[in-house]
Design an enzyme around this catalytic site. Structure first.
Site, PDB file in Angstrom:
ATOM      1  N   THR A 101      42.871  34.488  35.163  1.00 27.61           N
ATOM      2  CA  THR A 101      43.095  33.940  33.814  1.00 27.61           C
ATOM      3  C   THR A 101      42.522  32.535  33.655  1.00 27.61           C
ATOM      4  OG1 THR A 101      45.187  32.900  34.415  1.00 27.61           O
ATOM      5  CG2 THR A 101      45.282  35.203  33.668  1.00 27.61           C
ATOM      6  N   ASP A 105      33.667  23.400  44.265  1.00 27.12           N
ATOM      7  CA  ASP A 105      35.132  23.442  44.383  1.00 27.12           C
ATOM      8  C   ASP A 105      35.582  22.190  45.130  1.00 27.12           C
ATOM      9  OD1 ASP A 105      37.783  23.932  45.506  1.00 27.12           O
ATOM     10  OD2 ASP A 105      37.545  25.943  44.689  1.00 27.12           O
ATOM     11  N   ASP A 108      38.039  22.634  48.182  1.00 29.88           N
ATOM     12  CA  ASP A 108      37.363  23.186  49.362  1.00 29.88           C
ATOM     13  C   ASP A 108      36.461  22.145  50.008  1.00 29.88           C
ATOM     14  OD1 ASP A 108      38.589  25.602  49.108  1.00 29.88           O
ATOM     15  OD2 ASP A 108      36.860  26.668  48.290  1.00 29.88           O
TER      16      ASP A 108
END
Ligand code: PRP
Ligand code: URA
Length: 207
Positions: free
Chosen positions: A105, A197, A200
């Site tokens: 989502t 990211d 990460d």
């Protein structure tokens, strides 16, 4: 409103942190260094009080910070900016919000929340390297307002027009400071060109 910190020292570091070849050790160091520069600017209007200090020569009228500052990193990537802001304001208190973006989502899911009581009436600085859709930041602002925060400022490293628009519409009173306002979001709701990211890259993990 969003303000981009376009100082050459910040932009130079931004070029290195964006680079896919930059490993997690250097990425962490740069996140700390960039955060310190952005926060220096973001804190320019905080309340101060006049104090008199005795130098070896004479009395000097000086100014000291006169507000309870609460830094709120959004877990987990926000932790990568904590050292930088605490170097600038070592007496700040720290509250935590644990949020992750649901992969499907793209909406924020809360898994942790802990704020100091001094948040009531205090100045809160939300830190998170990425303000992408703006969902995580807007959810955090709502939590802080519900907890009685006095004023709220957002400090991120990279953002984009979509995220700024969402936060500005829901919370026009909150100022956003960033080292870069990038072009757009891609289909995965990642900032383009962004830096990938952030969690990460900070912590050496991968999907
Ligand atoms: C990233 C980032 C923000 C959020 C931004 O966190 O650190 O918190 O996404 O996206 P948004 O503006 O669209 O909400 P992520 O969900 O990857 O979790 P992590 O920090 O644990 O890696
Ligand atoms: N979260 C990230 O870490 N990077 C993005 O570009 C968007 C969300």
């Amino acid at each position: 409103m969003a303000e981009m910190i376009d100082h050459p020292c910040v932009q130079h570091k931004l070029a290195i942190i964006r680079d896919v070849e930059t490993g997690h050790k250097r990425f962490r160091e740069l996140a700390t260094e960039i955060t310190k520069f952005i926060c220096y600017e973001a804190l320019k209007n905080i309340k101060t009080k006049e104090v008199t200090v005795q130098t070896p020569v004479a009395a000097a009228k000086c100014h000291k910070i006169d507000t309870d500052l609460v830094v709120v990193p959004i877990l987990r990537a926000g932790v990568g900016m904590l050292e930088g802001i605490l170097e600038l304001v070592p007496t700040a208190r720290v509250g935590f919000v644990g949020l992750y973006r649901d992969e499907e989502t793209k909406l924020p899911v809360t898994y942790y929340e802990r704020f100091p009581v001094q948040i009531k009436g205090g100045t809160c600085i939300i830190i998170d390297p990425m303000l992408a859709t703006g969902g995580s930041t807007a959810a955090t602002i709502e939590k802080l307002k519900e907890s009685g925060a006095g004023s709220i400022v957002v400090v991120c490293i990279v953002t984009c027009p979509e995220g700024i628009a969402l936060v500005e519409t829901a919370h026009p009173d909150v100022l956003i400071y960033a080292a870069a306002i990038d072009e757009k979001l891609n289909e995965k709701k990642y900032i383009v060109p962004g830096l990938g990211d952030a969690g990460d890259r900070l912590f050496g993990t991968s999907h």
